[in-house]
Write a protein that holds these residues in place. Structure first.
Motif, PDB file in Angstrom:
ATOM      1  N   TRP A  18     -47.384 -24.000 -34.798  1.00  0.00           N
ATOM      2  CA  TRP A  18     -46.784 -22.847 -35.475  1.00  0.00           C
ATOM      3  C   TRP A  18     -45.662 -22.245 -34.618  1.00  0.00           C
ATOM      4  CZ3 TRP A  18     -46.786 -20.921 -40.243  1.00  0.00           C
ATOM      5  CH2 TRP A  18     -46.299 -19.623 -40.445  1.00  0.00           C
ATOM      6  N   ALA A  19     -45.898 -22.133 -33.332  1.00  0.00           N
ATOM      7  CA  ALA A  19     -44.892 -21.543 -32.440  1.00  0.00           C
ATOM      8  C   ALA A  19     -43.586 -22.331 -32.489  1.00  0.00           C
ATOM      9  CB  ALA A  19     -45.428 -21.478 -31.008  1.00  0.00           C
ATOM     10  N   GLY A  71     -49.758 -19.041 -38.548  1.00  0.00           N
ATOM     11  CA  GLY A  71     -50.642 -20.126 -38.176  1.00  0.00           C
ATOM     12  C   GLY A  71     -51.187 -20.944 -39.330  1.00  0.00           C
ATOM     13  N   ARG A  72     -50.788 -20.613 -40.566  1.00  0.00           N
ATOM     14  CA  ARG A  72     -51.355 -21.317 -41.724  1.00  0.00           C
ATOM     15  C   ARG A  72     -50.320 -21.855 -42.684  1.00  0.00           C
ATOM     16  NH1 ARG A  72     -55.236 -18.305 -45.033  1.00  0.00           N
ATOM     17  NH2 ARG A  72     -55.545 -20.386 -45.821  1.00  0.00           N
ATOM     18  N   ARG A  73     -49.375 -20.994 -43.110  1.00  0.00           N
ATOM     19  CA  ARG A  73     -48.479 -21.418 -44.192  1.00  0.00           C
ATOM     20  C   ARG A  73     -47.173 -20.638 -44.171  1.00  0.00           C
ATOM     21  NH1 ARG A  73     -48.744 -24.309 -48.866  1.00  0.00           N
ATOM     22  NH2 ARG A  73     -47.713 -23.458 -50.701  1.00  0.00           N
ATOM     23  N   LEU A  74     -46.095 -21.381 -44.379  1.00  0.00           N
ATOM     24  CA  LEU A  74     -44.765 -20.803 -44.542  1.00  0.00           C
ATOM     25  C   LEU A  74     -44.170 -21.428 -45.792  1.00  0.00           C
ATOM     26  CD1 LEU A  74     -42.295 -19.167 -43.555  1.00  0.00           C
ATOM     27  CD2 LEU A  74     -41.662 -21.176 -42.180  1.00  0.00           C
ATOM     28  N   LEU A  94     -50.389 -25.723 -42.285  1.00  0.00           N
ATOM     29  CA  LEU A  94     -51.047 -26.195 -41.065  1.00  0.00           C
ATOM     30  C   LEU A  94     -52.551 -26.067 -41.237  1.00  0.00           C
ATOM     31  CD1 LEU A  94     -48.112 -25.329 -40.230  1.00  0.00           C
ATOM     32  CD2 LEU A  94     -49.052 -24.915 -37.980  1.00  0.00           C
ATOM     33  N   GLU A  95     -53.262 -27.171 -40.957  1.00  0.00           N
ATOM     34  CA  GLU A  95     -54.715 -27.182 -41.050  1.00  0.00           C
ATOM     35  C   GLU A  95     -55.276 -27.745 -39.751  1.00  0.00           C
ATOM     36  OE1 GLU A  95     -56.028 -28.480 -45.321  1.00  0.00           O
ATOM     37  OE2 GLU A  95     -54.343 -29.738 -44.664  1.00  0.00           O
ATOM     38  N   PRO A  96     -56.192 -27.005 -39.124  1.00  0.00           N
ATOM     39  CA  PRO A  96     -56.806 -27.552 -37.910  1.00  0.00           C
ATOM     40  C   PRO A  96     -57.767 -28.686 -38.265  1.00  0.00           C
ATOM     41  CG  PRO A  96     -57.805 -25.448 -38.477  1.00  0.00           C
ATOM     42  CD  PRO A  96     -56.688 -25.680 -39.463  1.00  0.00           C
ATOM     43  N   PHE A  97     -57.844 -29.653 -37.388  1.00  0.00           N
ATOM     44  CA  PHE A  97     -58.865 -30.687 -37.482  1.00  0.00           C
ATOM     45  C   PHE A  97     -59.268 -31.019 -36.058  1.00  0.00           C
ATOM     46  CE2 PHE A  97     -55.109 -33.260 -36.846  1.00  0.00           C
ATOM     47  CZ  PHE A  97     -55.538 -34.356 -36.115  1.00  0.00           C
TER      48      PHE A  97
END
Length: 141
Positions: A18-19, A71-74, A94-97
């Motif tokens: 995300w950064a 951290g999730r969606r743009l 963005l999805e953590p796995f």
């Protein structure tokens, strides 16, 4: 309507991806698809984006941010001329796995010109792939 989407797994935490994704001032140094992106990443804000699809003509447009969830969606919505001519809803999810982040870059195109721009959309999808890979290389390095 046509939707294109590219998903890339990046061996880094969501916060790191995300950064880099939102450090838009650095795009000219690493991003092969979105050559520049200026403006504030906040809902309702207008951006100025310059994209360069592979083997295509670079273009500048002014989308409006519709979603910005840290951290999730743009997501933003861009239009050519008037609504319904050629609209693109572009998003990064963005999805953590376990082991990293799954980045999906997608865009849904609507409007009367969509059927006429099939080759442009194919190049755009390749641009997504190249950008995702460049982001992965930047974050993992």
């Amino acid at each position: 309507m046509r939707r294109i989407s590219v998903t890339t797994e990046i061996e880094a935490p969501v916060e790191a991806v995300w950064a880099e994704l939102t450090a838009t001032e650095a795009f000219p140094t690493w991003n092969p698809f979105i050559q520049s992106l200026t403006g504030r990443l906040a809902v309702g804000e207008k951006l100025v984006a310059r994209i360069a699809p592979p083997d295509g003509k670079a273009m500048t447009f002014r989308p409006t941010v519709t979603v910005c969830e840290k951290g999730r969606r743009l997501e933003w919505l861009g239009r050519v001329v008037l609504p319904g001519v050629f609209d693109g809803r572009h998003s990064f999810t963005l999805e953590p796995f376990e082991g990293g982040t799954r980045l999906t870059q997608s865009e849904t195109f609507t409007g009367i010109l969509v059927p006429l721009l099939a080759s442009t959309l194919t190049r755009t999808e390749e641009g997504f792939r190249r950008m995702n890979e460049a982001l992965r290389a930047r974050v993992v390095a």
